[in-house]
Structures are given as structure tokens and as C-alpha cells.
Design a protein around this motif. Structure first.
Motif, PDB file in Angstrom:
ATOM      1  N   TRP A  95      13.052 -11.583  10.315  1.00  0.00           N
ATOM      2  CA  TRP A  95      12.051 -11.954   8.389  1.00  0.00           C
ATOM      3  C   TRP A  95      13.803 -13.012   7.654  1.00  0.00           C
ATOM      4  O   TRP A  95      13.261 -14.566   7.500  1.00  0.00           O
ATOM      5  CB  TRP A  95      12.367 -10.697   7.856  1.00  0.00           C
ATOM      6  N   LEU A 102      12.728 -16.916   6.247  1.00  0.00           N
ATOM      7  CA  LEU A 102      12.787 -16.549   4.731  1.00  0.00           C
ATOM      8  C   LEU A 102      14.003 -18.024   4.445  1.00  0.00           C
ATOM      9  O   LEU A 102      13.516 -18.676   3.532  1.00  0.00           O
ATOM     10  CB  LEU A 102      13.415 -15.065   4.439  1.00  0.00           C
ATOM     11  N   MET A 106       8.062 -15.517   1.326  1.00  0.00           N
ATOM     12  CA  MET A 106       8.536 -13.972   1.110  1.00  0.00           C
ATOM     13  C   MET A 106       9.216 -13.464  -0.452  1.00  0.00           C
ATOM     14  O   MET A 106      10.481 -13.666  -0.371  1.00  0.00           O
ATOM     15  CB  MET A 106       9.806 -13.963   2.025  1.00  0.00           C
ATOM     16  N   MET A 132      11.527  -7.212   3.960  1.00  0.00           N
ATOM     17  CA  MET A 132      11.203  -6.465   4.870  1.00  0.00           C
ATOM     18  C   MET A 132      10.872  -5.347   5.293  1.00  0.00           C
ATOM     19  O   MET A 132      10.065  -4.278   5.660  1.00  0.00           O
ATOM     20  CB  MET A 132      11.265  -7.427   6.540  1.00  0.00           C
ATOM     21  N   ASN A 180       8.296  -2.408   2.583  1.00  0.00           N
ATOM     22  CA  ASN A 180       6.584  -2.173   3.249  1.00  0.00           C
ATOM     23  C   ASN A 180       6.422  -1.138   3.600  1.00  0.00           C
ATOM     24  O   ASN A 180       6.943  -0.706   4.408  1.00  0.00           O
ATOM     25  CB  ASN A 180       6.632  -3.756   4.465  1.00  0.00           C
ATOM     26  N   PHE A 214       1.415  -5.612   4.097  1.00  0.00           N
ATOM     27  CA  PHE A 214       2.681  -6.915   4.398  1.00  0.00           C
ATOM     28  C   PHE A 214       2.163  -8.334   4.436  1.00  0.00           C
ATOM     29  O   PHE A 214       3.085  -9.116   4.902  1.00  0.00           O
ATOM     30  CB  PHE A 214       2.527  -6.016   5.611  1.00  0.00           C
ATOM     31  N   TRP A 215       1.048  -8.539   5.204  1.00  0.00           N
ATOM     32  CA  TRP A 215       0.908  -9.356   5.393  1.00  0.00           C
ATOM     33  C   TRP A 215       0.712 -10.008   4.793  1.00  0.00           C
ATOM     34  O   TRP A 215       0.410 -11.822   4.279  1.00  0.00           O
ATOM     35  CB  TRP A 215      -0.319  -9.414   6.341  1.00  0.00           C
ATOM     36  N   TRP A 246       4.142 -11.362   3.568  1.00  0.00           N
ATOM     37  CA  TRP A 246       4.586 -12.228   4.364  1.00  0.00           C
ATOM     38  C   TRP A 246       4.205 -13.935   4.517  1.00  0.00           C
ATOM     39  O   TRP A 246       3.184 -13.702   5.180  1.00  0.00           O
ATOM     40  CB  TRP A 246       4.700 -11.146   6.277  1.00  0.00           C
ATOM     41  N   HIS A 247       4.812 -14.932   4.475  1.00  0.00           N
ATOM     42  CA  HIS A 247       4.564 -15.923   4.263  1.00  0.00           C
ATOM     43  C   HIS A 247       2.740 -15.880   3.279  1.00  0.00           C
ATOM     44  O   HIS A 247       2.478 -16.175   4.182  1.00  0.00           O
ATOM     45  CB  HIS A 247       3.873 -16.113   5.761  1.00  0.00           C
ATOM     46  N   ARG A 248       3.574 -15.998   2.387  1.00  0.00           N
ATOM     47  CA  ARG A 248       2.434 -15.490   1.145  1.00  0.00           C
ATOM     48  C   ARG A 248       1.578 -16.713   0.895  1.00  0.00           C
ATOM     49  O   ARG A 248       0.666 -17.084   0.844  1.00  0.00           O
ATOM     50  CB  ARG A 248       3.144 -15.434   0.129  1.00  0.00           C
TER      51      ARG A 248
END
Length: 580
Positions: free
Chosen positions: A387, A391, A412, A416, A419, A425-426, A429-431
Motif C-alpha cells: 500500500w 501511495l 489513497m 489500508m 477497510n 476498499f476498491w 484504493w487507486h481512487r
């Protein structure tokens, strides 16, 4: 007196790590009605209850034990130390060695000083050019610097990148009057280009253009694997062409209407030079002049140096709007705080790499005779390092972009470990990538009204985009399979039982199950592999000590999920709901 001082400092620390400080997109809505609607959904404050005081005591005991178990597994006195010692390097903290064995993060770590010089040079050069030539436009500087940056990064391989992006632009312009056909061709070529690059990444330019064969022995750039970074260029190329296609299609529909109706709408082309668009969704769907989608702006967008290597991903419409008018989120104070947060994450990573050697342990499978608790911490801290290694570069490049006057989304937004839902989470993550796939894949395929098929398409593309491997494709499909129960069960219980006293605790139990599923899937895919994950599961369910650990771990995870719930409720009480 002492208590009030402590409270004040705690509130300042909480503010430093809050979502709105990280990204203004995450703050409460400016519309008071929308804000009040979110606040009305929030539960009562539970921080001061006996239940949560007990939870804080558990945190004070358990969290140090997690670190102790990981440090013990990494200790030079551990019999497994000799198996991975060769992967360690001399560090700079307290005379300890450092685990610099992850090649992906090692590249960034060893080049962060050079990247910082490039950042400073880019910002300084822009200011100098603007001062010397006041009439120069932003996109002119972006194209000039971007092309030089592209050549330095990829050398003559930049020609291969250009070949792909020109083909995609040509597809859009040649077939723009056939909307569905153009969509099919764009997506087909985009996906096929990933397969071409995977198989022929080292193909010679002379094989394509014999007259350019003299270039093949030339400079290959500081990053030989141009195909890896092409994946981000592909997303930007698709964004530009899809935004243009959508805008062109809108204009064509206008011309099909009767003359007087067309005339009443013809004046709405581009008011961006005088109007500041605050909301991200409005910027992403802004009504631009068709002239905005020029080849010059295409190159300026694709080669924009701060976001070229790894993002965050900013859609073309949003990028163009921001290039015309700087957002109020760009200011010295916010940039300084974001820079301090980046530095904090960098130092946390250095601490972990100097004291917890879980990457080297995972690479060598050096966990023989470790306790189930220690093996689980090898996996957990490994995931935290995965993570952080993503990040930190993302925040570096976002900081560069912020200093340059462009505000991309934060990639991010949750730690991590904070969640409990695979779906949420998805989203966190890598928004910026999540926003991209939602806009260009999920919504066009029906969104929530066609959730399973749209999700399947999203994760299939995500898997192919990350790497051309069957196991990643299977991983994408399994994610969708894991999401289906959460989709239906959460919806059913929220609708029928959300007012029951036991609803929160049932959700926490579901959160614990979700965490186990996510942990095991990611341990298998990214950390321990088949043998390590099998060993971990055998130790848990095949020994008395393992079963004891499993029971205690479930209790600890249940408490952690309850705290995660309350953190989100606390955000809602302040009018913030990021839905993850």
C-alpha cells in the motif's frame, strides 16, 4: 487544564490527517441541504461510551503487539534470518540494515532526489518562462516540456508511444460520425495495444519504418520499460478521445433539431474563461468547445510531466478546465500540509523497511517454525508496504501537480488497515482510476441498474490493464464473485433490519469475514504465494496454538471494524460521506 490542552492537540492531529485536508473533493458539500441530509443519516456519538473506552484499551494493547510480532519475525536472532539476510542493504536509521528488495519501490527510493530536482526545475522554469514571455499559454509550455520529458524518460521508445496515441486519435476522427463503431474500435485498439506491447515491447523501430532503423541503437531513456508507463498514457488517450466523441455526438444531436431550438442552444459552447467550475463532476462533464479537443491540447494532456509516469489520473475535461482557471484548492497552506503528509508517509515507510523485513522474508519463504501470529503479521505488514509503495509515488506526483497549479484526485484516501468492505476498499484504493472506470466503463454499461455485468467488465479491464496474465484475469473475476454476496446481503439487511439493536454487530461480523477474504486473497496474490498461504492456513486450523490465535484475531478484528464504523459515522456528523 491538562485535559483541555491534550484535547486541543488531539483535534489538531486529527485535522492534519482528515479527509478534507487531503483532498477538497472529500469535504462536506457546500450545499447546506446536501450536508444536512448526510448529517441526518449519522448515528449518535459513541466515542465516550463504555463500549468504545474498552475498545481503546484493546487498541493500546493489541497494536504494539502487532509490531512486536513482525519485528520478532524479522530479528537477527530468528533462525530464518540467514535465509534472507543477503537481500538486506546497509540502512541509515540507527545503524540498522534496510529491506530494499522490492524492485518497484527501490526504483522510486533511489531516484526520489533526482525526481525532486526535476520537480523544482519544472516549477521554476515555468515561472521563469511566464515572467520572460507573459503572453505564453499554459498548454504551450506543457507541450514543450512534456515532449522533452517524454524523450528523457523513454528515449527513442517515445516513437512507439506516439504511434499508439496517433492511431487512437485517427480512429476517433475518421469514424466520429458512427458513434457506436468508434467506441468499439477505440476500446478494441486500446486493449489490443496492451497485448502488442506485452509481446513486442522490444520490437525495433526499423521493423516498422525501415528508414528509421538508424534510431534503434540510440538512447532508450532512463526507463527502459516504456510499456509499463504506457498503460497510464492509454487511460489518458481514451479519456481525451471518449470526451471528444461524447461532445461531438452532443453537437450532432443539436443539428438534428429544428432551427429555432438549435439557435437557442448555440450560445452555450464555452464559458470556462469567465466561470470557475468548482464541482469535480461538472468539470468531468463540462461542455467544451470542440476546438478544445485539438491535437496540441491532446499532446499537452498526454505528456503533462507531473502526472505522466504514474498519475493520479485526471480526465481530459477536468484537466482542460483547470488549465484555464486555477481551483481555489491550490494554495500555499494546503500544499504545505500535503507536503508534510507526504513526508510523514515517507518516514513511516523508512521505519518499516529498517525494522520489519517482511518483503525479504516473503521473497525467500523464510517463515519456517514461526508462530501463526508471526506469519499473519508477515502478511499484514507486507500488504501495508504494498500500500505504501504505491501511495508514496502517487502522492509525490500529486504534490508536483499541486505545486504546478493542477489538482488531481487523491489516489489513497483510507489507510489500508481501515477497510472492512471489499466494495468500499476498491473505491478508496487507486481512487482516480476508480473514478475513471466508473465514468468510462461502469456508467456506460448501466451502472447500478446492471451492476454485475458492469462490474465484470470493469474488473476484466482492470486485470488486463495491470498485466497480461491469466491469474490476474481470474483474480478480477473472483473479486466480482466476492462482491455479489455483499451487494445483496448488505442491501437486504440495510432495508429490513437497520433499526435493530443487533444490526451494527451483525455488520461488524460481516466486516470480519470480508477482511479475512480480502487478506487471504491478497496474501496469496501479492505476498506469501501458494506455499506461504497454505502454510499459514495449516498453522491456523491444524494446531491448538493456531486455533487460539484465530479466535483472538476474530475478536480483535471485530473491535477494529466497530471503530471503523464509528470513524465513518463521525465523518457523517461533519457532513462528509465518501462512501468507502
Amino acid at each position: 487544564m491538562v485535559s483541555s490542552v491534550c484535547t486541543r492537540y488531539l483535534l489538531k492531529a486529527a485535522s492534519f490527517f482528515s479527509l478534507p485536508v487531503l483532498d477538497t473533493r472529500l469535504q462536506a458539500p457546500s450545499d447546506q441541504k446536501k450536508k444536512q441530509k448526510i448529517q441526518n443519516k449519522a448515528g449518535k456519538d459513541r466515542w465516550s461510551t463504555l463500549e468504545f473506552r474498552f475498545y481503546w484499551v484493546c487498541f493500546l494493547i493489541v497494536v504494539p503487539l502487532l509490531y512486536k510480532a513482525a519485528i520478532d519475525a524479522s530479528s537477527s536472532s530468528n533462525p530464518n534470518y540467514v535465509k534472507y539476510e543477503r537481500l538486506l542493504s546497509q540502512g541509515w536509521l540507527f545503524g540498522r540494515k534496510v529491506d530494499n528488495s522490492d524492485s518497484q519501490y527501490r526504483f522510486f527510493r533511489e531516484n526520489v532526489f533526482i525526481l525532486s530536482i526535476v520537480l523544482s526545475g519544472h516549477i521554476g522554469l515555468r515561472k521563469l518562462i511566464y515572467f520572460t514571455f507573459p503572453k505564453i499559454k499554459r498548454n504551450q509550455f506543457d507541450v514543450g516540456f512534456g515532449l522533452i520529458f517524454l524523450f528523457v524518460v523513454h528515449g527513442i521508445n517515445a516513437i512507439k508511444v506516439f504511434l499508439h496515441i496517433v492511431v487512437m486519435l485517427a480512429i476517433t476522427r475518421l469514424f466520429k460520425n458512427k458513434f457506436k463503431l468508434t467506441l468499439l474500435l477505440l476500446w478494441s485498439y486500446g486493449i489490443v495495444s496492451l497485448f502488442i506491447n506485452d509481446k513486442y515491447r522490444n520490437y525495433r523501430i526499423g521493423h516498422l519504418f525501415e528508414s528509421l532503423s538508424f534510431l534503434d541503437p540510440g538512447f532508450k531513456g532512463i526507463v527502459a520499460r516504456w510499456d509499463v508507463f504506457y498503460n497510464f498514457t492509454l487511460l489518458r488517450s481514451l479519456s481525451f478521445n471518449l470526451d471528444y466523441l461524447s461532445r461531438y455526438n452532443e453537437e450532432q444531436k443539436k443539428y438534428l433539431k429544428k432551427d429555432e431550438e438549435r439557435d437557442s442552444n448555440s450560445g452555450s459552447i464555452d464559458s470556462l474563461t469567465t466561470e470557475l467550475i468548482m464541482e469535480e463532476r461538472e468539470r468531468m462533464n463540462a461542455t467544451l468547445n470542440l476546438e478544445a479537443y485539438s491535437f496540441f491540447n491532446y499532446i499537452a494532456y498526454l505528456t503533462y510531466a507531473p502526472l505522466f509516469i504514474a498519475g493520479p489520473i485526471l480526465t481530459f475535461n477536468d484537466f482542460y478546465v483547470q488549465s484555464i482557471r486555477t481551483l481555489p484548492s491550490i494554495n500555499t497552506k494546503r500544499n504545505l500540509i500535503f507536503g508534510l503528509r507526504f513526508l510523514f508517509c515517507l518516514l513511516v515507510m523508512e521505519f518499516l523497511l529498517h525494522f520489519i523485513y517482511v518483503v525479504a522474508i516473503s521473497k525467500t519463504g523464510a517463515w519456517e517454525n514461526d508462530t501463526p501470529f508471526q506469519i499473519s503479521m508477515i502478511g499484514l505488514f507486507n500488504l501495508n508496504i504494498v500500500w505504501l509503495k504505491l501511495l508514496i509515488p502517487w502522492r509525490f506526483f500529486r504534490l508536483w501537480s499541486l505545486l504546478d497549479g493542477i489538482d488531481p484526485p487523491e489516489n489513497m484516501i483510507r489507510c489500508m488497515d481501515n477497510n472492512y468492505s471489499a466494495l468500499a476498499f476498491w473505491k478508496g484504493w487507486h481512487r482516480s482510476y476508480n473514478k475513471w472506470v466508473v465514468k468510462y466503463i461502469y456508467i456506460p454499461l448501466g451502472g447500478s441498474s446492471n451492476r454485475i455485468l458492469a462490474s465484470l467488465a470493469v474488473f476484466t479491464f482492470v486485470a488486463i490493464w495491470h498485466d497480461i496474465e491469466l491469474k490476474l484475469l481470474v483474480w478480477g473475476w473472483l473479486i466480482v464473485l466476492f462482491l455479489i454476496p455483499e451487494y445483496f446481503l448488505s442491501g437486504y439487511f440495510r432495508k429490513n433490519h437497520s433499526e435493530k439493536w443487533w444490526y451494527r454487530h451483525l455488520c461488524a461480523a460481516g466486516g470480519v469475514l470480508n477482511i479475512w477474504l480480502m487478506m487471504i486473497a491478497n496474501l496469496y496474490g501479492f505476498c506469501l504465494g501458494h506455499s506461504g498461504t497454505s502454510s499459514f492456513l495449516k498453522e491456523i486450523f491444524g494446531t491448538i496454538e493456531g486455533l487460539k490465535f484465530f479466535v483472538v484475531a476474530n475478536i480483535a478484528l471485530f473491535i477494529a471494524v466497530q471503530v471503523m464504523f464509528e470513524l465513518r459515522e463521525d465523518e457523517k456528523r461533519r457532513g462528509i460521506d465518501v462512501k468507502c
